[in-house]
Structure formats: C-alpha cells, structure tokens
Design a protein around this motif. Structure first.
Motif, short mmCIF file in Angstrom:
data_model
loop_
_atom_site.label_atom_id
_atom_site.label_comp_id
_atom_site.label_asym_id
_atom_site.label_seq_id
_atom_site.Cartn_x
_atom_site.Cartn_y
_atom_site.Cartn_z
N MET A 1 0.80 -1.23 -0.27
CA MET A 1 -0.11 -0.08 0.02
C MET A 1 0.95 1.14 0.07
SD MET A 1 -2.87 0.93 2.70
CE MET A 1 -2.22 0.02 3.74
N THR A 2 0.49 2.27 -0.84
CA THR A 2 1.32 3.38 -1.13
C THR A 2 0.74 4.51 -0.04
OG1 THR A 2 0.14 4.29 -2.70
CG2 THR A 2 1.99 2.81 -3.43
N MET A 3 1.59 5.54 -0.13
CA MET A 3 1.15 6.87 0.52
C MET A 3 -0.07 7.36 0.00
SD MET A 3 3.74 10.02 1.55
CE MET A 3 3.31 10.77 0.24
N TRP A 4 -0.21 7.34 -1.49
CA TRP A 4 -1.29 7.77 -2.11
C TRP A 4 -2.65 6.82 -1.83
CZ3 TRP A 4 -0.96 12.39 -3.64
CH2 TRP A 4 0.06 12.87 -4.11
N ASP A 5 -2.30 5.58 -1.66
CA ASP A 5 -3.47 4.97 -1.35
C ASP A 5 -4.24 5.14 0.13
OD1 ASP A 5 -3.58 3.23 -3.32
OD2 ASP A 5 -1.83 1.84 -2.69
N ILE B 1 -7.58 9.23 3.99
CA ILE B 1 -7.52 10.72 4.46
C ILE B 1 -8.69 11.55 3.59
CG2 ILE B 1 -6.10 12.82 4.68
CD1 ILE B 1 -3.89 10.76 5.12
N PHE B 2 -8.59 11.35 2.37
CA PHE B 2 -9.57 12.39 1.42
C PHE B 2 -11.03 12.14 1.89
CE2 PHE B 2 -11.58 12.99 -2.74
CZ PHE B 2 -11.22 14.17 -3.05
N PRO B 3 -11.41 10.91 1.87
CA PRO B 3 -12.73 10.54 2.17
C PRO B 3 -13.29 11.34 3.51
CG PRO B 3 -12.02 8.42 1.45
CD PRO B 3 -10.69 9.51 1.47
N VAL C 1 -10.22 -1.45 -1.50
CA VAL C 1 -10.36 -0.81 -2.59
C VAL C 1 -9.18 -0.37 -3.39
CG1 VAL C 1 -10.24 1.54 -1.61
CG2 VAL C 1 -12.07 1.07 -3.21
N VAL C 2 -8.00 -0.75 -2.89
CA VAL C 2 -6.82 -0.20 -3.72
C VAL C 2 -6.67 -1.10 -4.90
CG1 VAL C 2 -5.44 0.72 -1.58
CG2 VAL C 2 -5.30 -1.92 -2.24
N GLN C 3 -7.12 -2.20 -5.13
CA GLN C 3 -7.22 -2.95 -6.42
C GLN C 3 -8.35 -2.87 -7.43
OE1 GLN C 3 -4.75 -5.03 -6.90
NE2 GLN C 3 -3.59 -5.02 -4.95
N SER C 4 -9.34 -1.70 -6.92
CA SER C 4 -10.37 -1.49 -8.08
C SER C 4 -9.76 -0.97 -9.29
CB SER C 4 -11.28 -0.58 -7.25
OG SER C 4 -11.59 -0.86 -5.95
N PRO C 5 -10.73 -1.37 -10.31
CA PRO C 5 -10.25 -0.79 -11.67
C PRO C 5 -10.30 0.70 -11.51
CG PRO C 5 -12.07 -2.25 -11.92
CD PRO C 5 -11.71 -2.10 -10.27
N PHE C 6 -9.44 1.50 -12.34
CA PHE C 6 -9.18 2.74 -12.24
C PHE C 6 -10.66 3.59 -12.31
CE2 PHE C 6 -8.15 6.79 -14.56
CZ PHE C 6 -7.39 7.39 -13.40
#
Ligand code: HEM
Length: 238
Positions: free
Chosen positions: A1-5, A11-13, A178-183
């Motif tokens: 898992m990256t920082m962006w994930d 954080i964003f939600p 959710v990290v593996q969901s399609p773009f």
C-alpha cells in the motif's frame, strides 16, 4: 500500500465528509436566505422542463441503486432470497435506465447553462462547477456499469467497494478492499467525494429543503387580477 492509497482511500474521504458536515453548519448559520437553487425558470423553460425532470427522476433512482449496491450488504439480499442474478438484472436494467435518464438530463441542463446567454450571465462559478462535477461523477459511474456490470467485466464491487464504503461510515475502513479496484471505479469514488466536499457551498443544498409540507397543506387559490373588476369590487365594498 502506497502513501497515495492512504491519502485517497482514508484521508481524502474523511476530509471531504468533514467539510460536508462543518460546511453545512456554516452555510446554515451564515446564509439562510441564500439556501436555495435560485430558480431560473423565468429565463428559460423549454430545456429546463426536460433536463430537470429527467435528471431529478434519474438521480433519485441512482441513489436507491447505490443504497442497494453499496450500502446494503450482499448477505441481506441472500436472506431475502434475492440471488446474485436477480440483483444483477436490476442493476443493469433499472440502474442502466436511471443512469441514461440522469445523463441525458444533465446534458440538457449543461447545454442550457452554456448556450442560453442570460442563463450563463446569471450563473455563479459554483453553479458551473457543480454541473461539471456532476457530469464527471455520473459519466464515470455509468461507464463502470456498462464496462463491468452490464458486459460481465470481472470486478465485484459488492464485496470490495461496498464493505470499504460501509467501513468509512462506521470508522473502520479496510483500504485494501479498494486499492485494487479498476481505475474507472476509483475515479468515480474520488470525484463523488469531491462533490460531497463542495456540496454545502453550492446550490445542491436545496436537496435538504424538499417541500414536503406541500403534500399536507391546504390548497392556495391563485386568481388572475382583472384591474377593472378589482376596482368595482373595492367600490362595492366601500
Ligand atoms: C462515494 C460514493 C459513491 C460510491 C462508493 C459509488 C459507487 C458506485 C458503483 C460501485 C457503481 C456501479 C454500479 C453498478 O454498476 O451496478 C456506481 C455507478 C453509478 N454511480 Fe456511483 N458511487 C458513489 C457516489 C455517486 C454519486 C454522488 C453519484 C451522482 C451524483 C453517482 C452516480 C452514479 C451513476 C449515474 C452510476 C451508474 C449506475 C446507474 O446507471 O444507475 N455515484 N457508483
């Protein structure tokens, strides 16, 4: 898992949902008279009638589709005897129809706002931003329905995005879901949260002012005033 994930799925939600709640309190306390979608019906009626009707009916059904597909766990449907095939049928045909109505409605509203000069002149930046963001959210959502749900693409949002979203609401989200969901799905979710973040500062607040009292109140009778008749009546009552 990256920082962006971590940023996008945790954080964003919460950042957007916090702005959503605090923003509403702020708007209510500072701008009750501006709490409206400021009607522009008197400036243009033809596009509005179709655009607004299609969009609003479409979005109501899209909302219930999200309740069924994202908020309600699959086990609940199993309990009611609703199979995956039955759910799938509803998601494709009812969800698809709601999606088409929403998109056609939005297109008409967008066309109206940009092509009718006096509507454009009376639009705020927020009005335009809302329309653009709604279009992005709706188009990305519908693309997923067409590319995955309707055409058998291999992604099961009911056991990934659904539980992650419910985790956000219950304060224990599992980002790995959710990290593996399609773009396309990720874009849909990020743009939806962005919409939640700007929501309290836009005309969208009219959603909380459904005039339900209209269903119960007494009829108001409006009559056209004929000035001559009104004068006669006034004289008679002197
Ligand atoms: C973070 C919140 C949201 C999540 C997790 C989410 C998730 C999803 C998912 C998983 C689908 C695919 C459904 C299917 O194919 O059966 C979808 C479709 C869709 N979403 Fe969302 N969504 C969210 C917010 C929104 C919002 C705010 C809007 C509109 C303003 C919206 C509009 C749509 C539309 C139009 C579709 C196409 C489905 C249809 O045609 O009924 N979504 N969304």
């Amino acid at each position: 898992m990256t920082m962006w994930d971590q940023f996008f799925w945790l954080i964003f939600p919460y950042l957007m949902l916090t702005i959503f709640v605090v923003g509403h309190v702020w708007r209510y306390n500072t701008d009750q008279f501006g709490w409206s979608a400021k009607s522009s019906e008197f400036l243009e009626k033809r596009y509005l009638r179709w655009g607004s009707t299609l969009f609003h009916w479409g979005i109501v059904f899209v909302f219930f589709g999200h309740v069924a597909g994202v908020l309600v766990p699959r086990q609940f449907f199993d309990m009611l005897g609703i199979t995956d095939e039955m759910y799938h049928f509803g998601a494709v045909w009812f969800g698809g129809a709601a999606g088409v109505a929403t998109i056609v409605g939005l297109f008409l509203l967008m066309w109206r706002r940009f092509s009718v000069k006096r509507i454009l002149r009376n639009s705020t930046k927020a009005d335009i931003l809302v329309l653009i963001l709604l279009t992005i959210v709706t188009l990305t959502g519908f693309t997923n329905t067409v590319a995955y749900t309707a055409t058998g693409g291999h992604f099961d949002y009911r056991s990934t995005i659904g539980p992650w979203f419910r985790g956000i609401l219950t304060f224990r989200p599992d980002i790995m879901l959710v990290v593996q969901s399609p773009f396309g799905f990720q874009l849909h979710i990020i743009s939806a949260f962005l919409l939640f973040g700007i929501f309290p500062f836009t005309r969208l607040v009219h959603m909380w002012s459904l005039p339900l009292a209209y269903l119960r109140r007494k009829y108001l009778v409006y009559r056209a005033v004929n000035p001559k008749k009104a004068l006669q009546l006034a004289k008679r009552s002197d």
